[in-house]
Design a protein around this motif. Structure first.
Motif, PDB file in Angstrom:
ATOM      1  N   GLU A  20      12.842   7.533  -0.926  1.00 27.87           N
ATOM      2  CA  GLU A  20      12.413   6.358  -1.683  1.00 27.87           C
ATOM      3  C   GLU A  20      12.459   5.097  -0.828  1.00 27.87           C
ATOM      4  N   VAL A  21      13.528   4.954  -0.030  1.00 30.54           N
ATOM      5  CA  VAL A  21      13.648   3.780   0.840  1.00 30.54           C
ATOM      6  C   VAL A  21      12.547   3.787   1.897  1.00 30.54           C
ATOM      7  N   LYS A  22      12.293   4.942   2.491  1.00 27.06           N
ATOM      8  CA  LYS A  22      11.236   5.036   3.504  1.00 27.06           C
ATOM      9  C   LYS A  22       9.879   4.689   2.908  1.00 27.06           C
ATOM     10  N   LEU A  23       9.619   5.172   1.701  1.00 29.00           N
ATOM     11  CA  LEU A  23       8.336   4.890   1.055  1.00 29.00           C
ATOM     12  C   LEU A  23       8.192   3.406   0.745  1.00 29.00           C
ATOM     13  N   SER A  24       9.260   2.782   0.254  1.00 27.23           N
ATOM     14  CA  SER A  24       9.194   1.358  -0.077  1.00 27.23           C
ATOM     15  C   SER A  24       9.007   0.505   1.174  1.00 27.23           C
ATOM     16  N   VAL A  25       9.674   0.880   2.265  1.00 29.08           N
ATOM     17  CA  VAL A  25       9.490   0.153   3.528  1.00 29.08           C
ATOM     18  C   VAL A  25       8.049   0.276   4.009  1.00 29.08           C
ATOM     19  N   LEU A  26       7.474   1.454   3.866  1.00 25.76           N
ATOM     20  CA  LEU A  26       6.078   1.654   4.256  1.00 25.76           C
ATOM     21  C   LEU A  26       5.141   0.783   3.426  1.00 25.76           C
ATOM     22  N   VAL A  27       5.430   0.659   2.138  1.00 22.25           N
ATOM     23  CA  VAL A  27       4.598  -0.182   1.267  1.00 22.25           C
ATOM     24  C   VAL A  27       4.691  -1.646   1.689  1.00 22.25           C
ATOM     25  N   VAL A  28       5.899  -2.111   2.013  1.00 23.40           N
ATOM     26  CA  VAL A  28       6.072  -3.498   2.456  1.00 23.40           C
ATOM     27  C   VAL A  28       5.311  -3.750   3.752  1.00 23.40           C
ATOM     28  N   VAL A  29       5.416  -2.828   4.695  1.00 26.32           N
ATOM     29  CA  VAL A  29       4.728  -2.988   5.980  1.00 26.32           C
ATOM     30  C   VAL A  29       3.217  -3.035   5.783  1.00 26.32           C
ATOM     31  N   ILE A  30       2.702  -2.173   4.924  1.00 23.59           N
ATOM     32  CA  ILE A  30       1.256  -2.165   4.659  1.00 23.59           C
ATOM     33  C   ILE A  30       0.827  -3.481   4.020  1.00 23.59           C
ATOM     34  N   GLY A  31       1.612  -3.956   3.047  1.00 23.69           N
ATOM     35  CA  GLY A  31       1.264  -5.206   2.380  1.00 23.69           C
ATOM     36  C   GLY A  31       1.257  -6.394   3.321  1.00 23.69           C
ATOM     37  N   VAL A  32       2.284  -6.499   4.159  1.00 21.19           N
ATOM     38  CA  VAL A  32       2.345  -7.608   5.115  1.00 21.19           C
ATOM     39  C   VAL A  32       1.218  -7.500   6.131  1.00 21.19           C
ATOM     40  N   GLY A  33       0.918  -6.280   6.554  1.00 19.51           N
ATOM     41  CA  GLY A  33      -0.175  -6.103   7.496  1.00 19.51           C
ATOM     42  C   GLY A  33      -1.520  -6.496   6.914  1.00 19.51           C
ATOM     43  N   PHE A 170      -9.154 -12.850  -0.992  1.00 20.87           N
ATOM     44  CA  PHE A 170      -8.735 -11.735  -1.853  1.00 20.87           C
ATOM     45  C   PHE A 170      -7.892 -10.736  -1.070  1.00 20.87           C
ATOM     46  N   LYS A 171      -8.205 -10.569   0.210  1.00 24.27           N
ATOM     47  CA  LYS A 171      -7.430  -9.673   1.073  1.00 24.27           C
ATOM     48  C   LYS A 171      -5.988 -10.159   1.208  1.00 24.27           C
ATOM     49  N   ASN A 172      -5.807 -11.469   1.382  1.00 20.05           N
ATOM     50  CA  ASN A 172      -4.454 -12.016   1.472  1.00 20.05           C
ATOM     51  C   ASN A 172      -3.680 -11.812   0.174  1.00 20.05           C
ATOM     52  N   ILE A 173      -4.349 -12.052  -0.945  1.00 19.29           N
ATOM     53  CA  ILE A 173      -3.683 -11.908  -2.244  1.00 19.29           C
ATOM     54  C   ILE A 173      -3.273 -10.456  -2.483  1.00 19.29           C
ATOM     55  N   MET A 174      -4.170  -9.528  -2.180  1.00 17.28           N
ATOM     56  CA  MET A 174      -3.840  -8.117  -2.362  1.00 17.28           C
ATOM     57  C   MET A 174      -2.680  -7.703  -1.458  1.00 17.28           C
ATOM     58  N   GLY A 175      -2.671  -8.200  -0.231  1.00 15.86           N
ATOM     59  CA  GLY A 175      -1.564  -7.886   0.672  1.00 15.86           C
ATOM     60  C   GLY A 175      -0.236  -8.415   0.158  1.00 15.86           C
ATOM     61  N   MET A 176      -0.246  -9.635  -0.388  1.00 16.93           N
ATOM     62  CA  MET A 176       0.989 -10.204  -0.927  1.00 16.93           C
ATOM     63  C   MET A 176       1.473  -9.420  -2.143  1.00 16.93           C
ATOM     64  N   VAL A 177       0.544  -9.004  -2.995  1.00 12.16           N
ATOM     65  CA  VAL A 177       0.928  -8.214  -4.168  1.00 12.16           C
ATOM     66  C   VAL A 177       1.544  -6.882  -3.744  1.00 12.16           C
ATOM     67  N   ILE A 178       0.934  -6.231  -2.760  1.00 11.59           N
ATOM     68  CA  ILE A 178       1.467  -4.952  -2.271  1.00 11.59           C
ATOM     69  C   ILE A 178       2.849  -5.151  -1.649  1.00 11.59           C
ATOM     70  N   ALA A 179       3.017  -6.236  -0.888  1.00  8.51           N
ATOM     71  CA  ALA A 179       4.310  -6.501  -0.254  1.00  8.51           C
ATOM     72  C   ALA A 179       5.400  -6.751  -1.291  1.00  8.51           C
ATOM     73  N   VAL A 180       5.087  -7.551  -2.312  1.00 12.34           N
ATOM     74  CA  VAL A 180       6.069  -7.817  -3.370  1.00 12.34           C
ATOM     75  C   VAL A 180       6.413  -6.532  -4.115  1.00 12.34           C
ATOM     76  N   LEU A 181       5.405  -5.717  -4.380  1.00  7.37           N
ATOM     77  CA  LEU A 181       5.653  -4.429  -5.029  1.00  7.37           C
ATOM     78  C   LEU A 181       6.575  -3.559  -4.177  1.00  7.37           C
ATOM     79  N   GLY A 182       6.347  -3.562  -2.870  1.00  3.95           N
ATOM     80  CA  GLY A 182       7.222  -2.805  -1.977  1.00  3.95           C
ATOM     81  C   GLY A 182       8.649  -3.323  -1.990  1.00  3.95           C
ATOM     82  N   MET A 183       8.826  -4.637  -2.087  1.00  2.00           N
ATOM     83  CA  MET A 183      10.175  -5.210  -2.156  1.00  2.00           C
ATOM     84  C   MET A 183      10.894  -4.790  -3.430  1.00  2.00           C
ATOM     85  N   VAL A 184      10.157  -4.781  -4.533  1.00  2.00           N
ATOM     86  CA  VAL A 184      10.757  -4.353  -5.802  1.00  2.00           C
ATOM     87  C   VAL A 184      11.170  -2.884  -5.726  1.00  2.00           C
TER      88      VAL A 184
END
Length: 236
Positions: A20-33, A170-184
């Motif tokens: 779960e931790v590895k998956l969440s870290v991957l989501v954060v990295v994708i969102g920030v990228g 829109f790309k920036n907004i989607m990335g921020m949403v994905i990053a926040v989701l990964g943090m949660v």
């Protein structure tokens, strides 16, 4: 930088991460990228500096956490010991690194009142940044600090759009949403990992007396002569 911190913690301290931790870290990295990476251009100097910065920063953050736990010292105490060393190293190596990157020494820069004010402001903000870094790493871990640190990236993009009319696509907004989701998800995964580890550490409570010990005690009571208190005699 988060994957580098995770790998170095695994190598240096044999720290294991749940799926779960590895998956969440991957989501954060994708969102920030998604919200930060635009045009990618790589050159030798930039690549070397990026590698050195990532490796040294990761090692520094991991060392902060390990020193606080090993010697049971507070964040401010450790910061007071390491800050002078960092300042001296920057004063010694900083000008040469600037010359390597820009082909100019710092003495060639024309100082002004505005530049001095912004330098003082930058140094003051750096102090608060270092304090928050030591507090967060001491309380949680280097990986958690990196995950939380990406909220700064989201705040920079948002404030740039609000204050300086920077473009927010829109790309920036989607990335921020994905990053926040990964943090949660990361917060949930860390709490779940702590709960499972604490449950495993609870020892199984067993009876202090086994069946064999109880049987021997009963046999001992049956065979022990009972003394008559009034007559002072023993009865078989």
């Amino acid at each position: 930088m988060i994957p580098v911190v995770c790998v170095m913690e695994w190598i240096l301290h044999n720290k294991q991460y749940s799926k779960e931790v590895k998956l969440s870290v991957l989501v954060v990295v994708i969102g920030v990228g998604v919200c930060t990476v635009t045009d990618v251009k790589v050159n030798a100097k930039g690549f070397i500096c990026a590698c050195v910065a990532v490796l040294s920063t990761s090692l520094q953050q991991i060392t902060i956490g390990s020193l606080q736990k090993k010697y049971s010292i507070g964040s401010f105490e450790l910061l007071s010991k390491t800050a002078p060393i960092q300042a001296v190293s920057l004063l010694i190596f900083g000008p040469f690194i600037d010359y390597y990157l820009n082909n100019k020494f710092i003495t060639n820069y024309k100082m002004s009142t505005a530049a001095m004010l912004f330098i003082i402001l930058s140094c003051s903000l750096a102090v608060f940044c270092n304090v928050s870094q030591y507090l967060c790493i001491g309380r949680f871990s280097a990986t958690s600090f990196q995950v939380l640190g990406h909220m700064k990236t989201i705040c920079v993009l948002t404030l740039g759009w609000l204050l300086f009319d920077s473009e927010l696509t829109f790309k920036n907004i989607m990335g921020m949403v994905i990053a926040v989701l990964g943090m949660v998800v990361y917060s949930w995964a860390v709490e779940a990992e702590k709960g499972s580890s604490s449950a495993k550490n609870i020892p199984h409570v067993k009876s202090s007396l086994t069946e064999e010990e109880i049987r021997l005690l009963k046999e001992g009571v049956d065979t022990t002569p009972v003394k008559d208190v009034e007559l002072g005699e023993s009865k078989a």
